[in-house]
Scaffold this motif. Structure first.
Motif, PDB file in Angstrom:
ATOM      1  N   TYR A   3      18.562 -64.867  45.822  1.00 16.76           N
ATOM      2  CA  TYR A   3      19.682 -64.022  46.209  1.00 16.76           C
ATOM      3  C   TYR A   3      19.905 -64.487  47.879  1.00 16.76           C
ATOM      4  N   VAL A   4      18.633 -64.727  48.520  1.00 18.43           N
ATOM      5  CA  VAL A   4      18.899 -65.013  50.058  1.00 18.43           C
ATOM      6  C   VAL A   4      19.324 -66.170  50.184  1.00 18.43           C
ATOM      7  N   VAL A   5      19.200 -67.199  49.108  1.00 15.91           N
ATOM      8  CA  VAL A   5      19.406 -68.450  49.299  1.00 15.91           C
ATOM      9  C   VAL A   5      21.127 -68.528  48.810  1.00 15.91           C
ATOM     10  N   LEU A   6      21.444 -67.815  47.867  1.00 19.08           N
ATOM     11  CA  LEU A   6      22.946 -67.665  47.366  1.00 19.08           C
ATOM     12  C   LEU A   6      23.803 -67.118  48.509  1.00 19.08           C
ATOM     13  N   TRP A   7      23.382 -66.143  49.319  1.00 19.02           N
ATOM     14  CA  TRP A   7      24.059 -65.672  50.592  1.00 19.02           C
ATOM     15  C   TRP A   7      24.200 -66.563  51.495  1.00 19.02           C
ATOM     16  N   LEU A   8      23.112 -67.456  51.832  1.00 16.52           N
ATOM     17  CA  LEU A   8      23.165 -68.460  52.846  1.00 16.52           C
ATOM     18  C   LEU A   8      24.299 -69.347  52.385  1.00 16.52           C
ATOM     19  N   VAL A   9      24.126 -69.796  51.179  1.00 14.08           N
ATOM     20  CA  VAL A   9      24.963 -71.067  50.840  1.00 14.08           C
ATOM     21  C   VAL A   9      26.338 -70.525  50.741  1.00 14.08           C
ATOM     22  N   LEU A  10      26.596 -69.325  50.343  1.00 16.80           N
ATOM     23  CA  LEU A  10      27.659 -68.628  50.101  1.00 16.80           C
ATOM     24  C   LEU A  10      28.534 -68.535  51.555  1.00 16.80           C
ATOM     25  N   VAL A  11      27.841 -68.287  52.706  1.00 17.24           N
ATOM     26  CA  VAL A  11      28.412 -68.179  53.716  1.00 17.24           C
ATOM     27  C   VAL A  11      28.520 -69.602  54.419  1.00 17.24           C
ATOM     28  N   VAL A  12      27.560 -70.378  54.058  1.00 18.29           N
ATOM     29  CA  VAL A  12      27.943 -71.803  54.756  1.00 18.29           C
ATOM     30  C   VAL A  12      29.141 -72.379  53.842  1.00 18.29           C
ATOM     31  N   ALA A  13      29.197 -72.361  52.484  1.00 21.62           N
ATOM     32  CA  ALA A  13      30.232 -72.856  52.009  1.00 21.62           C
ATOM     33  C   ALA A  13      31.504 -72.145  52.298  1.00 21.62           C
ATOM     34  N   THR A  14      31.633 -70.901  52.497  1.00 18.85           N
ATOM     35  CA  THR A  14      33.064 -70.358  52.886  1.00 18.85           C
ATOM     36  C   THR A  14      33.301 -70.770  54.300  1.00 18.85           C
ATOM     37  N   LEU A  15      32.505 -70.771  55.217  1.00 19.30           N
ATOM     38  CA  LEU A  15      32.894 -71.641  56.588  1.00 19.30           C
ATOM     39  C   LEU A  15      33.372 -72.917  56.333  1.00 19.30           C
ATOM     40  N   LEU A  16      32.577 -73.765  55.578  1.00 26.49           N
ATOM     41  CA  LEU A  16      32.715 -74.987  55.613  1.00 26.49           C
ATOM     42  C   LEU A  16      34.291 -75.264  54.792  1.00 26.49           C
ATOM     43  N   LEU A  17      34.665 -74.607  53.784  1.00 28.44           N
ATOM     44  CA  LEU A  17      35.864 -74.423  53.152  1.00 28.44           C
ATOM     45  C   LEU A  17      36.841 -74.068  54.107  1.00 28.44           C
ATOM     46  N   LYS A  18      36.736 -73.265  54.753  1.00 30.05           N
ATOM     47  CA  LYS A  18      37.748 -72.651  55.839  1.00 30.05           C
ATOM     48  C   LYS A  18      37.932 -73.620  56.631  1.00 30.05           C
ATOM     49  N   ARG A  19      37.085 -74.213  57.420  1.00 31.07           N
ATOM     50  CA  ARG A  19      37.296 -75.653  58.297  1.00 31.07           C
ATOM     51  C   ARG A  19      37.936 -76.542  57.565  1.00 31.07           C
ATOM     52  N   ILE A  20      37.872 -77.035  56.273  1.00 31.28           N
ATOM     53  CA  ILE A  20      38.405 -77.873  55.746  1.00 31.28           C
ATOM     54  C   ILE A  20      39.876 -77.613  55.415  1.00 31.28           C
ATOM     55  N   HIS A  21      40.184 -76.417  55.106  1.00 29.51           N
ATOM     56  CA  HIS A  21      41.456 -75.860  54.977  1.00 29.51           C
ATOM     57  C   HIS A  21      42.147 -76.013  56.190  1.00 29.51           C
ATOM     58  N   ARG A  22      41.522 -75.494  57.647  1.00 34.36           N
ATOM     59  CA  ARG A  22      42.357 -75.835  58.714  1.00 34.36           C
ATOM     60  C   ARG A  22      42.567 -77.157  59.107  1.00 34.36           C
ATOM     61  N   TRP A  23      41.667 -77.986  58.816  1.00 35.52           N
ATOM     62  CA  TRP A  23      41.759 -79.425  59.048  1.00 35.52           C
ATOM     63  C   TRP A  23      42.837 -80.000  58.244  1.00 35.52           C
ATOM     64  N   LEU A  24      42.868 -79.787  57.066  1.00 34.33           N
ATOM     65  CA  LEU A  24      43.997 -80.290  56.236  1.00 34.33           C
ATOM     66  C   LEU A  24      45.250 -79.401  56.329  1.00 34.33           C
ATOM     67  N   ARG A  25      45.379 -78.202  56.920  1.00 34.31           N
ATOM     68  CA  ARG A  25      46.436 -77.400  57.059  1.00 34.31           C
ATOM     69  C   ARG A  25      46.828 -76.693  55.825  1.00 34.31           C
ATOM     70  N   VAL A  26      45.906 -76.436  55.094  1.00 34.71           N
ATOM     71  CA  VAL A  26      46.286 -75.751  53.852  1.00 34.71           C
ATOM     72  C   VAL A  26      46.082 -74.297  53.982  1.00 34.71           C
ATOM     73  N   ASP A  27      46.999 -73.592  53.658  1.00 34.83           N
ATOM     74  CA  ASP A  27      47.080 -72.126  53.594  1.00 34.83           C
ATOM     75  C   ASP A  27      47.731 -71.592  52.499  1.00 34.83           C
ATOM     76  N   LEU A  28      47.500 -70.241  52.087  1.00 34.91           N
ATOM     77  CA  LEU A  28      48.154 -69.555  51.138  1.00 34.91           C
ATOM     78  C   LEU A  28      49.572 -69.898  50.992  1.00 34.91           C
TER      79      LEU A  28
END
Length: 187
Positions: A53-78
């Protein structure tokens, strides 16, 4: 205390409430399964799930932040690229759910050896319920209805598949588990 709860339940704090609720629910779950698995002498599984669970939460935070950065870089939004936004979020949330399912199935498989059938049933039930707890963790970050509608069945189906066929879980996610158990993937 009442003021803190009132503040957390306010609409602009919904994200924080969801994350805190998922974390508290995960801790309560770990305490309950510790009580359940104590008579089976399988407390090591509780420790393994807690580390997971500790690893899941860390991976979850990192994956979410990375995906948000990719969305911002590619200008993808809802609003401008809804299909790409929803599709990428759905892919990440389902990938994380399937990863937890592989971890839980391999952990249960490891601890189910040498126990009676009723003990193995309890262990597999705990594994399936841990997938539900992981679903609450992942859905605290990916809160849309479509993510919740798809990722819970993905988690449960993947848990069943990886429980029946553990080698598939090792082959798909073993590289990641190997990062945390460098000598050998022994889950």
């Amino acid at each position: 205390m009442g003021e803190i709860v009132k503040r957390l339940l306010h609409d602009d704090q919904k994200d924080l409430f969801e994350i805190l609720f998922a974390q508290v629910l995960g801790l309560v779950f770990l305490a309950l399964i510790a009580l359940l698995l104590w008579p089976l002498d399988r407390l090591g599984m509780v420790l393994g799930l807690a580390k997971g669970y500790v690893v899941l939460w860390l991976v979850l935070v990192v994956a979410t932040l990375l995906l948000k950065r990719i969305h911002r870089w590619l200008r993808v939004d809802l609003y401008h690229h809804a299909n790409a936004f929803v599709g990428s979020n759905l892919a990440v949330s389902c990938f994380l759910q399937a990863g937890w399912s592989a971890f839980a199935a391999l952990a249960v498989h490891r601890f189910a050896t040498g126990v009676p059938v009723w003990g193995a049933v309890i262990l597999y039930l705990v594994g399936a319920l841990s997938c539900l707890m992981a679903f609450y963790a992942v859905s605290s970050f990916y809160q849309g209805a479509i993510y919740k509608l798809v990722s819970l069945p993905v988690a449960l189906v993947c848990f069943v598949v990886f429980s029946v066929w553990p080698a598939s879980g090792r082959s798909v996610y073993g590289w990641f588990f190997g990062l945390f158990t460098p000598d050998q993937v022994r889950l």
